[in-house]
Design a protein around this motif. Structure first.
Motif, PDB file in Angstrom:
ATOM      1  N   GLN A 144     104.492  67.084 -59.283  1.00  0.00           N
ATOM      2  CA  GLN A 144     105.056  67.685 -58.074  1.00  0.00           C
ATOM      3  C   GLN A 144     104.030  67.786 -56.947  1.00  0.00           C
ATOM      4  O   GLN A 144     104.226  67.224 -55.881  1.00  0.00           O
ATOM      5  N   TYR A 145     102.963  68.509 -57.150  1.00  0.00           N
ATOM      6  CA  TYR A 145     101.974  68.649 -56.091  1.00  0.00           C
ATOM      7  C   TYR A 145     101.206  67.350 -55.832  1.00  0.00           C
ATOM      8  O   TYR A 145     101.007  66.982 -54.678  1.00  0.00           O
ATOM      9  N   PRO A 146     100.750  66.643 -56.883  1.00  0.00           N
ATOM     10  CA  PRO A 146     100.026  65.398 -56.595  1.00  0.00           C
ATOM     11  C   PRO A 146     100.861  64.371 -55.829  1.00  0.00           C
ATOM     12  O   PRO A 146     100.372  63.767 -54.878  1.00  0.00           O
ATOM     13  N   ALA A 147     102.107  64.170 -56.216  1.00  0.00           N
ATOM     14  CA  ALA A 147     102.933  63.136 -55.574  1.00  0.00           C
ATOM     15  C   ALA A 147     103.388  63.545 -54.186  1.00  0.00           C
ATOM     16  O   ALA A 147     103.438  62.733 -53.273  1.00  0.00           O
ATOM     17  N   GLU A 148     103.737  64.820 -54.025  1.00  0.00           N
ATOM     18  CA  GLU A 148     104.295  65.263 -52.750  1.00  0.00           C
ATOM     19  C   GLU A 148     103.234  65.652 -51.732  1.00  0.00           C
ATOM     20  O   GLU A 148     103.481  65.548 -50.536  1.00  0.00           O
ATOM     21  N   ASP A 149     102.096  66.121 -52.193  1.00  0.00           N
ATOM     22  CA  ASP A 149     101.112  66.657 -51.256  1.00  0.00           C
ATOM     23  C   ASP A 149      99.724  66.041 -51.408  1.00  0.00           C
ATOM     24  O   ASP A 149      99.173  65.518 -50.454  1.00  0.00           O
ATOM     25  N   LEU A 150      99.167  66.136 -52.580  1.00  0.00           N
ATOM     26  CA  LEU A 150      97.755  65.817 -52.750  1.00  0.00           C
ATOM     27  C   LEU A 150      97.430  64.339 -52.545  1.00  0.00           C
ATOM     28  O   LEU A 150      96.523  64.013 -51.781  1.00  0.00           O
ATOM     29  N   PHE A 151      98.136  63.459 -53.230  1.00  0.00           N
ATOM     30  CA  PHE A 151      97.812  62.033 -53.106  1.00  0.00           C
ATOM     31  C   PHE A 151      98.041  61.505 -51.687  1.00  0.00           C
ATOM     32  O   PHE A 151      97.166  60.830 -51.137  1.00  0.00           O
ATOM     33  N   PRO A 152      99.190  61.794 -51.061  1.00  0.00           N
ATOM     34  CA  PRO A 152      99.344  61.313 -49.674  1.00  0.00           C
ATOM     35  C   PRO A 152      98.254  61.847 -48.747  1.00  0.00           C
ATOM     36  O   PRO A 152      97.716  61.095 -47.921  1.00  0.00           O
ATOM     37  N   LEU A 153      97.900  63.124 -48.885  1.00  0.00           N
ATOM     38  CA  LEU A 153      96.859  63.688 -48.025  1.00  0.00           C
ATOM     39  C   LEU A 153      95.494  63.071 -48.321  1.00  0.00           C
ATOM     40  O   LEU A 153      94.718  62.796 -47.400  1.00  0.00           O
ATOM     41  N   LEU A 154      95.184  62.851 -49.594  1.00  0.00           N
ATOM     42  CA  LEU A 154      93.918  62.220 -49.951  1.00  0.00           C
ATOM     43  C   LEU A 154      93.838  60.813 -49.375  1.00  0.00           C
ATOM     44  O   LEU A 154      92.824  60.417 -48.794  1.00  0.00           O
ATOM     45  N   LEU A 155      94.907  60.063 -49.512  1.00  0.00           N
ATOM     46  CA  LEU A 155      94.965  58.712 -48.961  1.00  0.00           C
ATOM     47  C   LEU A 155      94.783  58.740 -47.445  1.00  0.00           C
ATOM     48  O   LEU A 155      94.005  57.956 -46.888  1.00  0.00           O
ATOM     49  N   LEU A 156      95.458  59.671 -46.777  1.00  0.00           N
ATOM     50  CA  LEU A 156      95.355  59.767 -45.319  1.00  0.00           C
ATOM     51  C   LEU A 156      93.996  60.294 -44.865  1.00  0.00           C
ATOM     52  O   LEU A 156      93.580  60.033 -43.733  1.00  0.00           O
ATOM     53  N   ALA A 157      93.289  61.021 -45.740  1.00  0.00           N
ATOM     54  CA  ALA A 157      91.938  61.482 -45.407  1.00  0.00           C
ATOM     55  C   ALA A 157      90.938  60.330 -45.480  1.00  0.00           C
ATOM     56  O   ALA A 157      89.915  60.344 -44.793  1.00  0.00           O
ATOM     57  N   ILE A 158      91.248  59.329 -46.283  1.00  0.00           N
ATOM     58  CA  ILE A 158      90.340  58.186 -46.473  1.00  0.00           C
ATOM     59  C   ILE A 158      90.624  57.066 -45.477  1.00  0.00           C
ATOM     60  O   ILE A 158      89.701  56.507 -44.881  1.00  0.00           O
ATOM     61  N   VAL A 159      91.886  56.747 -45.281  1.00  0.00           N
ATOM     62  CA  VAL A 159      92.283  55.594 -44.469  1.00  0.00           C
ATOM     63  C   VAL A 159      92.536  56.031 -43.023  1.00  0.00           C
ATOM     64  O   VAL A 159      93.242  57.013 -42.797  1.00  0.00           O
ATOM     65  N   PRO A 160      92.002  55.331 -42.050  1.00  0.00           N
ATOM     66  CA  PRO A 160      92.203  55.710 -40.644  1.00  0.00           C
ATOM     67  C   PRO A 160      93.599  55.322 -40.129  1.00  0.00           C
ATOM     68  O   PRO A 160      93.744  54.501 -39.228  1.00  0.00           O
ATOM     69  N   ALA A 161      94.625  55.939 -40.686  1.00  0.00           N
ATOM     70  CA  ALA A 161      96.007  55.587 -40.337  1.00  0.00           C
ATOM     71  C   ALA A 161      96.383  56.000 -38.911  1.00  0.00           C
ATOM     72  O   ALA A 161      97.372  55.510 -38.375  1.00  0.00           O
ATOM     73  N   GLY A 162      95.614  56.865 -38.288  1.00  0.00           N
ATOM     74  CA  GLY A 162      95.896  57.268 -36.915  1.00  0.00           C
ATOM     75  C   GLY A 162      95.547  56.213 -35.886  1.00  0.00           C
ATOM     76  O   GLY A 162      95.865  56.352 -34.708  1.00  0.00           O
ATOM     77  N   ARG A 163      94.938  55.121 -36.320  1.00  0.00           N
ATOM     78  CA  ARG A 163      94.579  54.049 -35.392  1.00  0.00           C
ATOM     79  C   ARG A 163      95.740  53.110 -35.122  1.00  0.00           C
ATOM     80  O   ARG A 163      95.650  52.246 -34.267  1.00  0.00           O
TER      81      ARG A 163
END
Length: 181
Positions: free
Chosen positions: A144-163
């Motif tokens: 629940q938490y890893p799939a919905e919150d943690l993994f997406p946030l971790l991925l977005l913290a690493i990858v510069p998706a705001g570019r």
């Protein structure tokens, strides 16, 4: 000549794959931002239940967030973290509830518009991480938490998706393409 053609085809294929992945991460960033922003708004207007006729749903307002924190701090095996929530956060919920509201709105806006999007994702991890740790042993659905919150946030913290479709595209060059842009 065949080597040049093959190399060109590989480069075009790699660029196409990069573009698809960049767009997919942009969609994840925007959707995750929408989740955080909508929950921040629910706290701001203090309303958790919505019925729009064609859809009914719940968001996490301040009261629900306080209940989640209370429940997590009471159930955790991580005594220092539970004590911090019981002795510092919950008795001062007026301050922490306001902080949480502002933080969720900022995280949501940062992700929605791609402004310091990696920093926004780290902010989300810092808010949700302690709750997940405190509730880890309580028999929640494992992912629940890893799939919905943690993994997406971790991925977005690493990858510069705001570019891609975000303000980080303009900000990154100004800051030497360094984190958090």
């Amino acid at each position: 000549m065949p080597d040049t053609v093959n190399t060109t085809e590989q480069a075009v294929g790699a660029a196409g794959t990069h573009r698809v992945m960049a767009r997919a991460l942009t969609a994840l960033r925007i959707f995750t931002g929408l989740v955080w922003f909508s929950n921040g708004l629910a706290k701001l207007i203090d309303k958790s239940t919505y019925d729009w006729g064609f859809i009914s749903f719940n968001l996490i307002n301040r009261g629900v967030a306080q209940s989640i924190a209370t429940d997590a701090s009471a159930k955790t095996y991580i005594k220092p973290l539970g004590a911090f929530y019981r002795d510092v956060v919950l008795p001062h919920w007026g301050f922490f509830g306001t902080f949480l509201t502002i933080a969720e709105l900022a995280i949501g806006l940062g992700l929605l518009f791609g402004v310091a999007s990696r920093l926004a994702a780290v902010g989300g991890l810092l808010l949700i991480g302690p709750i997940w740790l405190m509730l880890l042993h309580t028999g929640l659905y494992l992912w629940q938490y890893p799939a919905e919150d943690l993994f997406p946030l971790l991925l977005l913290a690493i990858v510069p998706a705001g570019r891609v479709l975000g303000a980080d595209r303009v900000l990154a060059p100004r800051f030497g393409h360094h984190w958090p842009f």
